[in-house]
Design a protein around this motif. Structure first.
Motif, PDB file in Angstrom:
ATOM      1  N   TYR A  25      -7.028  -2.392   8.755  1.00 55.38           N
ATOM      2  CA  TYR A  25      -8.198  -1.606   8.375  1.00 55.38           C
ATOM      3  C   TYR A  25      -8.078  -0.209   8.967  1.00 55.38           C
ATOM      4  CZ  TYR A  25     -11.010  -5.735   7.031  1.00 55.38           C
ATOM      5  OH  TYR A  25     -11.507  -6.861   6.418  1.00 55.38           O
ATOM      6  N   ASP A  26      -8.495   0.790   8.186  1.00 54.12           N
ATOM      7  CA  ASP A  26      -8.691   2.136   8.718  1.00 54.12           C
ATOM      8  C   ASP A  26     -10.077   2.580   8.273  1.00 54.12           C
ATOM      9  OD1 ASP A  26      -8.799   4.820   9.368  1.00 54.12           O
ATOM     10  OD2 ASP A  26      -6.715   5.224   8.814  1.00 54.12           O
ATOM     11  N   THR A  29     -10.577   6.000   6.361  1.00 52.20           N
ATOM     12  CA  THR A  29     -10.195   6.135   4.953  1.00 52.20           C
ATOM     13  C   THR A  29     -10.748   5.022   4.076  1.00 52.20           C
ATOM     14  OG1 THR A  29      -8.168   4.841   5.242  1.00 52.20           O
ATOM     15  CG2 THR A  29      -8.026   7.217   5.660  1.00 52.20           C
ATOM     16  N   ASP A  31      -9.348   2.138   4.009  1.00 51.57           N
ATOM     17  CA  ASP A  31      -8.171   1.359   3.623  1.00 51.57           C
ATOM     18  C   ASP A  31      -8.222  -0.038   4.229  1.00 51.57           C
ATOM     19  OD1 ASP A  31      -5.688   0.678   2.626  1.00 51.57           O
ATOM     20  OD2 ASP A  31      -4.577   1.664   4.242  1.00 51.57           O
ATOM     21  N   ARG A  32      -7.871  -1.035   3.413  1.00 47.90           N
ATOM     22  CA  ARG A  32      -7.652  -2.393   3.890  1.00 47.90           C
ATOM     23  C   ARG A  32      -6.407  -2.933   3.212  1.00 47.90           C
ATOM     24  NH1 ARG A  32      -8.098  -7.738   2.538  1.00 47.90           N
ATOM     25  NH2 ARG A  32      -8.710  -9.175   4.225  1.00 47.90           N
ATOM     26  N   ALA A  33      -5.514  -3.517   3.995  1.00 40.66           N
ATOM     27  CA  ALA A  33      -4.316  -4.140   3.454  1.00 40.66           C
ATOM     28  C   ALA A  33      -4.109  -5.468   4.156  1.00 40.66           C
ATOM     29  CB  ALA A  33      -3.093  -3.242   3.657  1.00 40.66           C
ATOM     30  N   HIS A  70       0.221   0.874  12.568  1.00 38.76           N
ATOM     31  CA  HIS A  70      -0.071   0.753  11.141  1.00 38.76           C
ATOM     32  C   HIS A  70       0.767  -0.417  10.633  1.00 38.76           C
ATOM     33  CE1 HIS A  70      -0.063   1.834   6.787  1.00 38.76           C
ATOM     34  NE2 HIS A  70      -1.230   2.384   7.071  1.00 38.76           N
ATOM     35  N   PRO A 127      -3.195   4.453   1.521  1.00 36.88           N
ATOM     36  CA  PRO A 127      -3.618   3.195   0.894  1.00 36.88           C
ATOM     37  C   PRO A 127      -2.680   2.811  -0.246  1.00 36.88           C
ATOM     38  CG  PRO A 127      -5.522   4.590   1.298  1.00 36.88           C
ATOM     39  CD  PRO A 127      -4.310   5.423   1.614  1.00 36.88           C
TER      40      PRO A 127
END
Length: 244
Positions: A25-26, A29, A31-33, A70, A127
């Motif tokens: 998670y960020d 931004t 972003d989730r991966a 990351h 992302p």
């Protein structure tokens, strides 16, 4: 206990290739991966093939990672280890040392200029692993180049006594995994745990990557953590321990 980083990673993938091994998670931004063991293994193999087949590195060569925590940093670090290379964790400090390859982000290019190296790769850590729209001069785009390489890596076996880390810390594979096992004990997690880690508080990959890996835990890594989202995220991700 596994005595090399590639063996520890292979064991983590074998336990359940489809289960989430690393979630990212960020909150800056959105972003989730989520990477299963099999997906991360694919990125690791491609990275190792990039370094060995693409660049032509051999066991014992040094690779600098001027990168923040990351999921791509995890893939690069594990790929470096799989190829029998030593990772210089340049983002943790230390004096610039000659390396064969350097990975960094566009906002670190000025600092990265101090490292004597041959090949340079940049990633925006974007992302969906999107490529950079504009590359810094003298750099190749990691996420573009790595996709051109094979999904499986067959390199020379790595020895427990081989160097895993160079630069700010010098550790063999065996010593790195021993340190990671100690950190897991100190931080209070073990096999089967799902650990949420604020990577701003724990920026060392011994903590956020290798410690969960060596004991059989999975990690939910959070950058720019929004404390207001912490409780809901821990519940949604079925977290057993929060390190923030």
């Amino acid at each position: 206990m596994n005595t090399t980083i590639p063996k520890a990673f292979a064991e983590a993938v074998r336990r359940d290739p489809a289960a989430p091994l690393l979630t990212w998670y960020d909150d800056a931004t959105g972003d989730r991966a989520e990477l299963s063991g099999a997906t991360l293994d694919n990125w690791v193999s491609k990275t190792a093939n990039l370094l060995v087949d693409g660049v032509g590195l051999g066991q014992g060569d040094n690779v600098a990672l001027l990168l923040p925590p990351h999921w791509q940093t995890a893939a690069i670090l594990l790929g470096v280890s799989a190829a029998g290379l030593a990772a210089d964790l340049a983002d943790l400090g230390g004096d610039p040392q000659p390396v064969e390859v350097l990975f960094t982000t566009p906002d670190r290019v000025e600092r990265a200029a101090a490292w004597p190296t041959g090949d340079r790769y940049a990633t925006g850590l974007l992302p969906l692993a999107m490529p950079l729209r504009q590359l810094p001069a003298g750099y190749a785009d990691f996420v573009t180049e790595v996709r051109n390489h094979g999904d499986h890596f067959r390199g020379e076996p790595v020895s427990p006594a081989d160097r895993a880390f160079a630069g700010p810390i010098e550790l063999s594979h065996q010593d790195a995994l021993s340190a990671a096992d100690d950190r897991a004990t100190q931080l209070g997690f073990g096999a089967g745990d799902r650990v949420l880690i604020d990577v701003t508080v724990y920026p060392d990959p011994i903590d956020w990557l290798l410690a969960p890996l060596i004991v059989g835990a999975s990690a939910v890594l959070c950058a720019n953590l929004d404390q207001d989202k912490l409780d809901a995220r821990a519940t949604a991700e079925k977290v057993s321990l929060v390190l923030a």
